[in-house]
Design a protein around this motif. Structure first.
Motif, PDB file in Angstrom:
ATOM      1  N   PHE A  10       0.944  -1.095   0.041  1.00 28.56           N
ATOM      2  CA  PHE A  10       0.013   0.064   0.100  1.00 28.56           C
ATOM      3  C   PHE A  10       0.911   1.028   0.017  1.00 28.56           C
ATOM      4  O   PHE A  10       1.843   1.333   0.717  1.00 28.56           O
ATOM      5  CB  PHE A  10      -0.693  -0.116   1.092  1.00 28.56           C
ATOM      6  CG  PHE A  10      -1.912   1.095   1.328  1.00 28.56           C
ATOM      7  CD1 PHE A  10      -3.070   1.197   0.362  1.00 28.56           C
ATOM      8  CD2 PHE A  10      -1.672   2.298   1.979  1.00 28.56           C
ATOM      9  CE1 PHE A  10      -4.124   2.133   0.558  1.00 28.56           C
ATOM     10  CE2 PHE A  10      -2.653   3.389   1.995  1.00 28.56           C
ATOM     11  CZ  PHE A  10      -3.819   3.254   1.147  1.00 28.56           C
ATOM     12  N   ILE A  11       0.510   2.336  -0.828  1.00 24.96           N
ATOM     13  CA  ILE A  11       1.500   3.483  -1.025  1.00 24.96           C
ATOM     14  C   ILE A  11       0.323   4.594  -0.846  1.00 24.96           C
ATOM     15  O   ILE A  11      -0.602   4.480  -1.640  1.00 24.96           O
ATOM     16  CB  ILE A  11       2.416   3.518  -2.380  1.00 24.96           C
ATOM     17  CG1 ILE A  11       3.332   2.226  -2.302  1.00 24.96           C
ATOM     18  CG2 ILE A  11       2.862   4.956  -2.345  1.00 24.96           C
ATOM     19  CD1 ILE A  11       4.021   2.180  -3.456  1.00 24.96           C
ATOM     20  N   ALA A  12       0.714   5.659  -0.267  1.00 25.46           N
ATOM     21  CA  ALA A  12      -0.248   6.508  -0.085  1.00 25.46           C
ATOM     22  C   ALA A  12       0.743   8.145   0.140  1.00 25.46           C
ATOM     23  O   ALA A  12       1.731   7.902   0.692  1.00 25.46           O
ATOM     24  CB  ALA A  12      -1.224   6.604   1.207  1.00 25.46           C
ATOM     25  N   LEU A  13       0.025   8.936  -0.689  1.00 22.46           N
ATOM     26  CA  LEU A  13       0.776  10.311  -0.537  1.00 22.46           C
ATOM     27  C   LEU A  13      -0.214  11.330   0.453  1.00 22.46           C
ATOM     28  O   LEU A  13      -1.207  11.160   0.383  1.00 22.46           O
ATOM     29  CB  LEU A  13       0.679  10.981  -1.699  1.00 22.46           C
ATOM     30  CG  LEU A  13       1.602  10.561  -3.227  1.00 22.46           C
ATOM     31  CD1 LEU A  13       1.480  11.496  -4.330  1.00 22.46           C
ATOM     32  CD2 LEU A  13       2.974  10.520  -2.515  1.00 22.46           C
ATOM     33  N   GLN A  14       0.651  11.864   1.645  1.00 20.05           N
ATOM     34  CA  GLN A  14       0.009  12.579   2.458  1.00 20.05           C
ATOM     35  C   GLN A  14      -0.281  14.270   1.757  1.00 20.05           C
ATOM     36  O   GLN A  14       0.826  14.713   1.433  1.00 20.05           O
ATOM     37  CB  GLN A  14       0.605  12.857   3.736  1.00 20.05           C
ATOM     38  CG  GLN A  14       0.882  11.491   4.344  1.00 20.05           C
ATOM     39  CD  GLN A  14       1.376  11.628   5.759  1.00 20.05           C
ATOM     40  OE1 GLN A  14       0.917  12.314   6.931  1.00 20.05           O
ATOM     41  NE2 GLN A  14       2.660  11.001   5.842  1.00 20.05           N
ATOM     42  N   VAL A  15      -1.348  14.651   1.760  1.00 17.87           N
ATOM     43  CA  VAL A  15      -1.714  16.059   1.124  1.00 17.87           C
ATOM     44  C   VAL A  15      -2.549  16.847   2.092  1.00 17.87           C
ATOM     45  O   VAL A  15      -3.266  16.369   2.855  1.00 17.87           O
ATOM     46  CB  VAL A  15      -2.230  15.661  -0.273  1.00 17.87           C
ATOM     47  CG1 VAL A  15      -1.185  14.935  -1.287  1.00 17.87           C
ATOM     48  CG2 VAL A  15      -3.681  14.985   0.027  1.00 17.87           C
ATOM     49  N   HIS A  16      -2.467  18.166   1.828  1.00 15.74           N
ATOM     50  CA  HIS A  16      -3.411  18.901   2.314  1.00 15.74           C
ATOM     51  C   HIS A  16      -4.896  19.021   1.716  1.00 15.74           C
ATOM     52  O   HIS A  16      -5.651  19.261   2.499  1.00 15.74           O
ATOM     53  CB  HIS A  16      -3.002  20.305   1.925  1.00 15.74           C
ATOM     54  CG  HIS A  16      -1.669  20.808   2.767  1.00 15.74           C
ATOM     55  ND1 HIS A  16      -0.442  20.814   2.053  1.00 15.74           N
ATOM     56  CD2 HIS A  16      -1.210  20.894   4.199  1.00 15.74           C
ATOM     57  CE1 HIS A  16       0.366  20.912   2.843  1.00 15.74           C
ATOM     58  NE2 HIS A  16       0.082  21.270   4.138  1.00 15.74           N
ATOM     59  N   ASP A  17      -4.862  18.854   0.535  1.00 13.55           N
ATOM     60  CA  ASP A  17      -6.187  18.807  -0.097  1.00 13.55           C
ATOM     61  C   ASP A  17      -6.338  17.414  -0.831  1.00 13.55           C
ATOM     62  O   ASP A  17      -6.076  17.292  -2.275  1.00 13.55           O
ATOM     63  CB  ASP A  17      -6.185  19.963  -1.409  1.00 13.55           C
ATOM     64  CG  ASP A  17      -7.332  19.906  -2.147  1.00 13.55           C
ATOM     65  OD1 ASP A  17      -8.200  19.245  -1.874  1.00 13.55           O
ATOM     66  OD2 ASP A  17      -7.522  20.952  -2.823  1.00 13.55           O
ATOM     67  N   VAL A  18      -7.185  16.664  -0.226  1.00  8.49           N
ATOM     68  CA  VAL A  18      -7.347  15.082  -0.739  1.00  8.49           C
ATOM     69  C   VAL A  18      -8.152  15.154  -1.940  1.00  8.49           C
ATOM     70  O   VAL A  18      -7.580  14.385  -2.980  1.00  8.49           O
ATOM     71  CB  VAL A  18      -8.238  14.414   0.326  1.00  8.49           C
ATOM     72  CG1 VAL A  18      -8.326  12.918  -0.308  1.00  8.49           C
ATOM     73  CG2 VAL A  18      -7.098  14.220   1.571  1.00  8.49           C
ATOM     74  N   GLY A  59       0.821  15.744  13.400  1.00  5.72           N
ATOM     75  CA  GLY A  59       2.330  16.094  13.521  1.00  5.72           C
ATOM     76  C   GLY A  59       2.970  16.181  12.279  1.00  5.72           C
ATOM     77  O   GLY A  59       4.346  16.631  12.254  1.00  5.72           O
ATOM     78  N   VAL A  60       2.416  16.031  11.154  1.00  2.44           N
ATOM     79  CA  VAL A  60       3.135  16.088   9.826  1.00  2.44           C
ATOM     80  C   VAL A  60       2.750  17.469   9.180  1.00  2.44           C
ATOM     81  O   VAL A  60       1.705  17.896   9.214  1.00  2.44           O
ATOM     82  CB  VAL A  60       2.611  14.990   9.020  1.00  2.44           C
ATOM     83  CG1 VAL A  60       3.282  15.371   7.607  1.00  2.44           C
ATOM     84  CG2 VAL A  60       2.880  13.469   9.277  1.00  2.44           C
ATOM     85  N   SER A  61       3.950  18.071   8.848  1.00  2.64           N
ATOM     86  CA  SER A  61       3.696  19.458   8.058  1.00  2.64           C
ATOM     87  C   SER A  61       4.589  19.346   7.179  1.00  2.64           C
ATOM     88  O   SER A  61       5.792  19.140   7.107  1.00  2.64           O
ATOM     89  CB  SER A  61       4.161  20.571   9.067  1.00  2.64           C
ATOM     90  OG  SER A  61       4.187  21.916   8.520  1.00  2.64           O
ATOM     91  N   LEU A  62       4.177  19.797   5.775  1.00  2.00           N
ATOM     92  CA  LEU A  62       4.721  19.760   4.644  1.00  2.00           C
ATOM     93  C   LEU A  62       5.280  21.311   4.321  1.00  2.00           C
ATOM     94  O   LEU A  62       5.753  21.203   3.274  1.00  2.00           O
ATOM     95  CB  LEU A  62       4.135  19.206   3.584  1.00  2.00           C
ATOM     96  CG  LEU A  62       3.627  17.749   3.741  1.00  2.00           C
ATOM     97  CD1 LEU A  62       2.875  17.242   2.389  1.00  2.00           C
ATOM     98  CD2 LEU A  62       4.880  16.939   3.963  1.00  2.00           C
ATOM     99  N   THR A  63       4.915  22.112   5.219  1.00  2.00           N
ATOM    100  CA  THR A  63       4.960  23.650   4.680  1.00  2.00           C
ATOM    101  C   THR A  63       6.595  24.018   4.731  1.00  2.00           C
ATOM    102  O   THR A  63       6.951  24.795   3.788  1.00  2.00           O
ATOM    103  CB  THR A  63       4.325  24.615   5.504  1.00  2.00           C
ATOM    104  OG1 THR A  63       4.558  24.237   6.861  1.00  2.00           O
ATOM    105  CG2 THR A  63       2.714  24.349   5.389  1.00  2.00           C
ATOM    106  N   ASP A  64       7.408  23.154   5.331  1.00  2.00           N
ATOM    107  CA  ASP A  64       8.537  23.667   5.699  1.00  2.00           C
ATOM    108  C   ASP A  64       9.486  22.688   4.869  1.00  2.00           C
ATOM    109  O   ASP A  64      10.670  22.910   4.715  1.00  2.00           O
ATOM    110  CB  ASP A  64       9.218  23.443   7.086  1.00  2.00           C
ATOM    111  CG  ASP A  64       8.690  24.381   8.037  1.00  2.00           C
ATOM    112  OD1 ASP A  64       8.364  25.500   7.353  1.00  2.00           O
ATOM    113  OD2 ASP A  64       8.675  24.208   9.008  1.00  2.00           O
ATOM    114  N   ALA A  65       8.882  21.826   3.892  1.00  2.00           N
ATOM    115  CA  ALA A  65       9.605  20.778   3.219  1.00  2.00           C
ATOM    116  C   ALA A  65       9.901  21.426   1.943  1.00  2.00           C
ATOM    117  O   ALA A  65       9.154  21.853   1.448  1.00  2.00           O
ATOM    118  CB  ALA A  65       8.623  19.482   3.054  1.00  2.00           C
ATOM    119  N   ALA A  66      11.135  21.266   1.564  1.00  2.00           N
ATOM    120  CA  ALA A  66      11.869  21.666   0.258  1.00  2.00           C
ATOM    121  C   ALA A  66      10.822  20.977  -0.839  1.00  2.00           C
ATOM    122  O   ALA A  66      10.644  21.670  -1.935  1.00  2.00           O
ATOM    123  CB  ALA A  66      13.031  21.460  -0.043  1.00  2.00           C
TER     124      ALA A  66
END
Length: 123
Positions: A10-18, A59-66
């Motif tokens: 199973f593979i999933a991408l975590q996103v803000h807007d599903v 606890g996951v935030s992608l806002t600081d991820a390059a």
């Protein structure tokens, strides 16, 4: 004897807007939603491994991820990488790596939902 794993199942991408990410996958990659998905996620009918988009885990935030998923390589098989490339270019999708020969056939990388790098190969 130690227990071993068979491989990813199973593979999933975590996103803000599903729904936005799901629409991208449907419109640009031709993926179809599976008959059943867990709450708040969209699972696609992909073989041999189910693929999904889901909300960010606590606890996951992608806002600081390059770039989301940095260090992970996610490849999608297609019957015609050249045609998919043309379709994505025509739709204004950013191509991140040009078409090249790979051990799995022609391949290229493009910007997927919310900045994830995705690679398509085959054909």
């Amino acid at each position: 004897m130690p227990v071993a794993v068979d491989g990813p199942d199973f593979i999933a991408l975590q996103v803000h807007d599903v729904e936005g990410a799901a629409a991208f996958c449907e419109q640009h990659l031709g993926l179809r939603r599976a008959a059943v998905s867990p709450p708040h996620a969209v699972v696609f009918d992909t073989e041999p491994v189910p693929f999904a988009v889901r909300p960010l885990l606590p606890g996951v935030s992608l806002t600081d991820a390059a770039r989301p998923g940095l260090g992970v390589v996610l490849w999608f098989r297609t019957p015609d990488a050249h045609q998919l490339h043309e379709q994505l270019v025509a739709a204004g999708i950013k191509i991140l790596a040009p078409m090249t020969d790979s051990p799995f056939g022609p391949a290229f990388s493009f910007e997927g939902p919310e900045g994830y790098t995705l690679t398509a190969h085959g054909g």
